[in-house]
Design a protein around this motif. Structure first.
Motif, short mmCIF file in Angstrom:
data_model
loop_
_atom_site.label_atom_id
_atom_site.label_comp_id
_atom_site.label_asym_id
_atom_site.label_seq_id
_atom_site.Cartn_x
_atom_site.Cartn_y
_atom_site.Cartn_z
N LEU A 179 1.26 10.39 -9.90
CA LEU A 179 0.27 10.51 -10.98
C LEU A 179 -0.53 11.80 -10.82
N ARG A 180 -0.88 12.11 -9.57
CA ARG A 180 -1.62 13.37 -9.31
C ARG A 180 -0.78 14.58 -9.71
N ARG A 201 2.83 1.55 -14.84
CA ARG A 201 1.58 1.14 -14.18
C ARG A 201 1.29 -0.31 -14.47
N GLU A 224 0.50 6.95 -6.58
CA GLU A 224 -0.71 7.75 -6.75
C GLU A 224 -0.39 9.24 -6.66
N ARG A 261 0.84 -1.22 0.00
CA ARG A 261 0.00 0.00 0.00
C ARG A 261 0.87 1.26 0.00
N ALA A 273 2.22 1.95 -3.42
CA ALA A 273 1.15 2.45 -4.30
C ALA A 273 0.84 3.92 -3.98
N TYR A 274 0.92 4.28 -2.70
CA TYR A 274 0.64 5.66 -2.27
C TYR A 274 1.59 6.64 -2.95
#
Ligand SMILES: Cc1ncc(COP(=O)(O)O)c(C=O)c1O
Length: 458
Positions: free
Chosen positions: A331-332, A339, A328, A321, A324-325
């Motif tokens: 990507l923002r 990916r 993310e 997790r 992945a954080y």
């Protein structure tokens, strides 16, 4: 139920980080020939160069170290190590080494040589170098989806089974001493391999009578992805999935500096007694006696305990997790990444991000240097610098130009990761100003570790 990533540990002992200024970092990286490996680690704020050997050991690992028995032969620590290894990887012969590449060197010395070819989903750099050093050829056969950074696929590390079949048919089993599958596929973005794919690879190997080896550095992260993504595995224990992965192979190499949560170590394992005998003889030449193989008894104990912790579900949930954080957040911030996000690292797609820099001017290196200069974040180029040069001295662009931000295990907190996202966003705002690099000095093999660079245009 809650959004916050829960780190399933408390901090017990802390290491200070030295704050640095952008001026200091610009000087430090210029003095290092723009090679991130050449920096003094005190000049790095968040060190994402590698997840290898950089994790925090647990209280119980430090306690296990006190049990270290330094007997030259037959140490109780060796038996503790062997039991923990065979609990997850029940291979008959286990040969300890000081790290993963030593296991590779020994194995490929035993089975490689001119005229041989070793297929892998994607060779890691040391694996490729050790295959090629013997005169053998290293061939990467990841599925086509594995080459497209933006494409979502649950098991992008899978081997292209048809391509493997074709290679074996063309070259003949006598010239293929082993098929390798790397779990997770580090050089391809830390992407997992499915059980279904490994079973299919096994079937091809059986058809041609060729042994199957795992490069198993990230077995636990790969097994967690199988549990999460592969139908029918959602209720299984990760340890059981790891045992199934092992049961599909005839042997393995591994670096204990990754999923086994140790700072040093590795091993080679096989069910083939004759091969094990030859490998043990090579081991004695360079690593040591077969019950310690280049490791202290205390290291063997730390690995044994780390192996048990590595398959803990709370730990793996947090681990996957938190990686992945980071993805993310990037990507923002509009930064292209491989990916889906892999297990141990986020890979920035430098070729897409810095499309104004041609691959032979090393966009990955340019991005890695920029992240360091901007915020003291150290990543690692995985692209044309690492893979572009061939044994005959020619150079071509690598399949992808990535910058890997590898997350050391249990080491950084969520606020460190938030800082990394901020630094990346700041670099993104000026990406068009970044320039490429040229190499001014390089060794014949594994050049990325020691090459020196010059920024194009001064
Ligand atoms: C997939 C893979 N194989 C092999 C190795 C080599 O291990 P070591 O660094 O312990 O020599 C690594 C290290 O990063 C790796 O990621």
């Amino acid at each position: 139920m809650f959004e916050t990533i829960f780190e399933p540990f408390r901090i017990h002992s802390v290491e200070p980080l030295r704050m640095t200024t952008p001026e200091h970092r610009r000087e430090a990286i210029a003095a290092a020939g723009y090679n991130l490996f050449g920096l003094h680690a005190d000049d790095v704020l968040v060190d994402l160069l590698t997840d290898s050997g950089t994790g925090a050991m647990s209280r119980d690992q430090w306690a296990a170290i006190q049990h270290g028995d330094e007997s030259y032969a037959g140490s109780p620590s060796w038996y503790a190590f062997l039991a923990a290894v065979q609990d997850l990887f029940p291979f008959e012969h286990v040969i300890p080494t000081h790290q993963g590449r030593a296991a590779e060197k020994i194995l490929f010395t035993a089975i490689g040589g001119p005229g041989k070819v070793v297929p892998n989903n994607t060779h890691f750099d040391t694996t490729r170098a050790n295959v090629e050093y013997t005169g053998a050829e290293a061939v990467d056969l990841v599925i086509p989806e594995g080459h497209d950074p933006a494409l979502e696929h649950p098991f992008k590390g899978n081997m292209d089974v048809d391509a493997l079949d074709a290679l074996l048919a063309e070259r003949g089993a006598a010239h293929v001493p082993a098929v390798f599958v790397t779990v997770t596929n580090n050089s391809g973005g830390g992407q997992p391999v499915s059980l279904e794919n490994l079973r299919a690879v096994r079937a091809v190997c059986d058809r041609y009578g060729v042994p199957l080896f795992l490069d198993a550095c990230r077995y636990a992260e790969n097994a967690w992805f199988i549990r999460e993504r592969e139908p029918g595995n959602g209720d299984r224990a990760v340890a059981e999935i790891v045992r199934e992965l092992a049961s599909l192979a005839d042997g393995m190499t591994i670096s204990a500096k990754k999923d086994p949560l140790a700072n040093i170590g590795g091993w080679l394992a096989t069910n083939d007694a004759e091969l094990a005998g030859r490998c043990r003889n090579l081991l004695i030449l360079t690593e040591g006696f077969p019950t310690y193989g280049g490791l202290a008894g205390r290291d063997l104990e730390a690995i044994a305990q780390g192996l048990r912790e590595s398959v803990d579900h709370d730990y793996l949930r947090y681990r996957i997790r938190s990686t992945a954080y980071l993805g993310e957040g990037l990507l923002r911030a509009g930064i292209p990444i491989v990916r889906p996000v892999g297990g141990h690292a986020v890979y920035l797609d430098a070729r897409a991000f810095l499309s104004h820099i041609s691959p032979l001017e090393y966009p990955g290196q340019a991005l890695a240097v920029a992240l360091y200069e901007a915020g003291g974040v150290r990543g690692c180029e995985i692209g044309t610098v690492m893979f572009g040069r061939h044994p005959d001295g020619t150079e071509t662009p690598a399949a992808m130009d990535l910058v890997r931000l590898a997350i050391p295990r249990r080491t950084y907190t969520q606020s460190h990761v938030d800082y990394v996202i901020e630094v990346c966003a700041a670099v993104a705002a000026h990406a068009h100003e970044l320039r490429g690099f040229r190499i001014v000095e390089q060794p014949a093999q594994l050049r990325h570790f020691t090459a020196r660079f010059e920024r194009i245009g001064g």
